[in-house]
Design an enzyme around this catalytic site. Sequence first.
Site, PDB file in Angstrom:
ATOM      1  N   SER A   1       0.858  -1.187   0.000  1.00  0.00           N
ATOM      2  CA  SER A   1       0.000   0.000   0.000  1.00  0.00           C
ATOM      3  C   SER A   1       0.890   1.232   0.000  1.00  0.00           C
ATOM      4  O   SER A   1       2.112   1.135   0.035  1.00  0.00           O
ATOM      5  CB  SER A   1      -0.892  -0.001   1.233  1.00  0.00           C
ATOM      6  OG  SER A   1      -0.103   0.291   2.380  1.00  0.00           O
ATOM      7  N   LYS A   2       0.234   2.385  -0.021  1.00  0.00           N
ATOM      8  CA  LYS A   2       0.973   3.659  -0.056  1.00  0.00           C
ATOM      9  C   LYS A   2       1.975   3.774   1.099  1.00  0.00           C
ATOM     10  O   LYS A   2       2.988   4.441   0.981  1.00  0.00           O
ATOM     11  CB  LYS A   2      -0.012   4.826   0.032  1.00  0.00           C
ATOM     12  CG  LYS A   2      -0.787   5.040  -1.239  1.00  0.00           C
ATOM     13  CD  LYS A   2      -1.290   6.480  -1.301  1.00  0.00           C
ATOM     14  CE  LYS A   2      -2.199   6.685  -2.495  1.00  0.00           C
ATOM     15  NZ  LYS A   2      -3.610   6.466  -2.166  1.00  0.00           N
ATOM     16  N   ARG A   3       1.633   3.133   2.202  1.00  0.00           N
ATOM     17  CA  ARG A   3       2.527   3.142   3.358  1.00  0.00           C
ATOM     18  C   ARG A   3       3.939   2.695   2.996  1.00  0.00           C
ATOM     19  O   ARG A   3       4.910   3.073   3.631  1.00  0.00           O
ATOM     20  CB  ARG A   3       1.999   2.117   4.382  1.00  0.00           C
ATOM     21  CG  ARG A   3       1.321   2.662   5.573  1.00  0.00           C
ATOM     22  CD  ARG A   3       0.886   1.602   6.561  1.00  0.00           C
ATOM     23  NE  ARG A   3       0.679   0.259   6.096  1.00  0.00           N
ATOM     24  CZ  ARG A   3       1.530  -0.745   6.294  1.00  0.00           C
ATOM     25  NH1 ARG A   3       2.662  -0.539   6.918  1.00  0.00           N
ATOM     26  NH2 ARG A   3       1.235  -1.950   5.855  1.00  0.00           N
ATOM     27  N   HIS A   4       4.030   1.811   2.002  1.00  0.00           N
ATOM     28  CA  HIS A   4       5.334   1.252   1.634  1.00  0.00           C
ATOM     29  C   HIS A   4       6.111   2.162   0.697  1.00  0.00           C
ATOM     30  O   HIS A   4       7.180   1.794   0.227  1.00  0.00           O
ATOM     31  CB  HIS A   4       5.144  -0.121   0.977  1.00  0.00           C
ATOM     32  CG  HIS A   4       4.587  -1.159   1.908  1.00  0.00           C
ATOM     33  ND1 HIS A   4       3.256  -1.490   1.923  1.00  0.00           N
ATOM     34  CD2 HIS A   4       5.189  -1.914   2.858  1.00  0.00           C
ATOM     35  CE1 HIS A   4       3.054  -2.426   2.846  1.00  0.00           C
ATOM     36  NE2 HIS A   4       4.210  -2.695   3.431  1.00  0.00           N
ATOM     37  N   GLY A   5       5.591   3.334   0.403  1.00  0.00           N
ATOM     38  CA  GLY A   5       6.284   4.242  -0.517  1.00  0.00           C
ATOM     39  C   GLY A   5       5.567   4.277  -1.849  1.00  0.00           C
ATOM     40  O   GLY A   5       4.361   4.053  -1.907  1.00  0.00           O
TER      41      GLY A   5
END
Length: 497
Positions: free
Chosen positions: A254-258
């Site tokens: 997800s976006k959390r991972h960059g």
Amino acid sequence: MTERKPRVRFAPSPTGMLHVGNARTALYNWLFAKHNGGSAILRIEDTDVERSEVRYEGLLIEDLHWLGLTWEEGPQMGGSHGPYRQSERLPIYAEHTERLLAEGKAYRCFCTPEQLEGERAAAVAAHQPQIYSGRCRAVSMEDSRKRAGAGELYAVRLRIPEHPIRFKDLVRGEVEFPAEAVSDPVLVRSSGMPVYNYVVAVDDALMEITHVIRGDDHVSNTPKQVAIYEAFGWQVPEFAHLSTILGSDRERLSKRHGATSIASFREMGYLPEALMNYLALLGWGAEGGTRETFTPEELVREFKLERVTASPAVFDTGKLDWLNRHYLKLRPIAEVAQLAWPYFERAGYVGSREKVTAEIAEWFERLVAVFLPGVDHLDQLPEKAAFVFALDSAKSRADAENAAILASDMGQRVIGAFTARAIAEPGPITAERFKALMNEVKAETGAKGKELFHPVRIVLTGAHSGPEFDKIIPLFEDGSALRLGVKSVAERAAAFF
Ligand code: GLU
């Protein structure tokens, strides 16, 4: 039965940017079609009017195009099985609903939201699965027509058969769902809007899709879609559900991972062939080998669905970077320089590329060639090359490590000897002339190795390590560079004197 030419589709919903997960789905569909001489179709699933936006359709198509994925049929190029936007196919769905109702394969459900909620609550309380009771199955066709005619609101439900629902998944093998797991699904809501599972099945059938290749978040939808095929008496396609893509912490990517959108990778200066290669490896490997670099043509040749794995793939930025470096090396430097220019323009180091002379463009190519081995993607170049364009000697002096080198007795002597000579040079300092100067400094001060080179490096580049002098000195002394405001060796020395 004659073997049909494969027809596959990529069916994005225009509710956001193309990200790694659906780009891989698009790629596998495209590779499968190309490998088997079939057709790849682009279908826009825009029936969710609240979340769909026209601009996303354009952006999705742009990103697919950048990746090099082209379609035989789709909203832009048309084709024999259109229209290719679901919002333009509503009359087709309505006509099919009439057919199912007339054949008794579907029925009108007049249950109110309160009734359905009551059923659900009772099922929860009894620890039973929350499935529709089938109350309206018993409404006679005649009653059903009358009540609808009198304006009573209704949804349309599919009559699910008594037998378990099976389908063949080319990645997972045979999959079976008990009939109860499905219950009688709603095909058309009381608002008149057909639901996703229904329109997908109708479209896949009418578009003569032979293989449905998509993310495994759709596995649980598949029995409903298969039941719809069966109700119409259509041939069920084969399915291939692709595993989830995880981040390095093994949580769903997800976006959390960059960065996860294709546009953000493009903006960072990844090459499309690197991204395509990397996406292909997220769940697929070529036969009998550990090979990891594949050009688009090689992927088309090697790609087989049988080699797609059901286990989740972990997104590894390090590997993507490695592939990008590999493909950056393979591209002609003139092309890389052209791609790199906008990053330098944004950094304020160069002006518009249209306005520069051939000499400046050629100098810039040499600059890019010097710094390219030190980067993973092109947006990192301006920072690496910053000292060429803008060297702040006060800042270099202030750096703690530099300060220690500069404060040493030998550091002082080397800088004194070097700057005096550089400033006194009558003409441009070539790499060769620079070497001679350094030999003189060495002879005068007795410094050698690091003692000799580190202080001079700080003077010229602001740091005690970096690309070889042989490579950077010519960049400082070129007439084209001077026109871009790049400081010569003598000017750098003077700023430090
Ligand atoms: N529109 C669906 C999605 O974006 C894809 C449906 C499908 O491939 O069947 O998830």
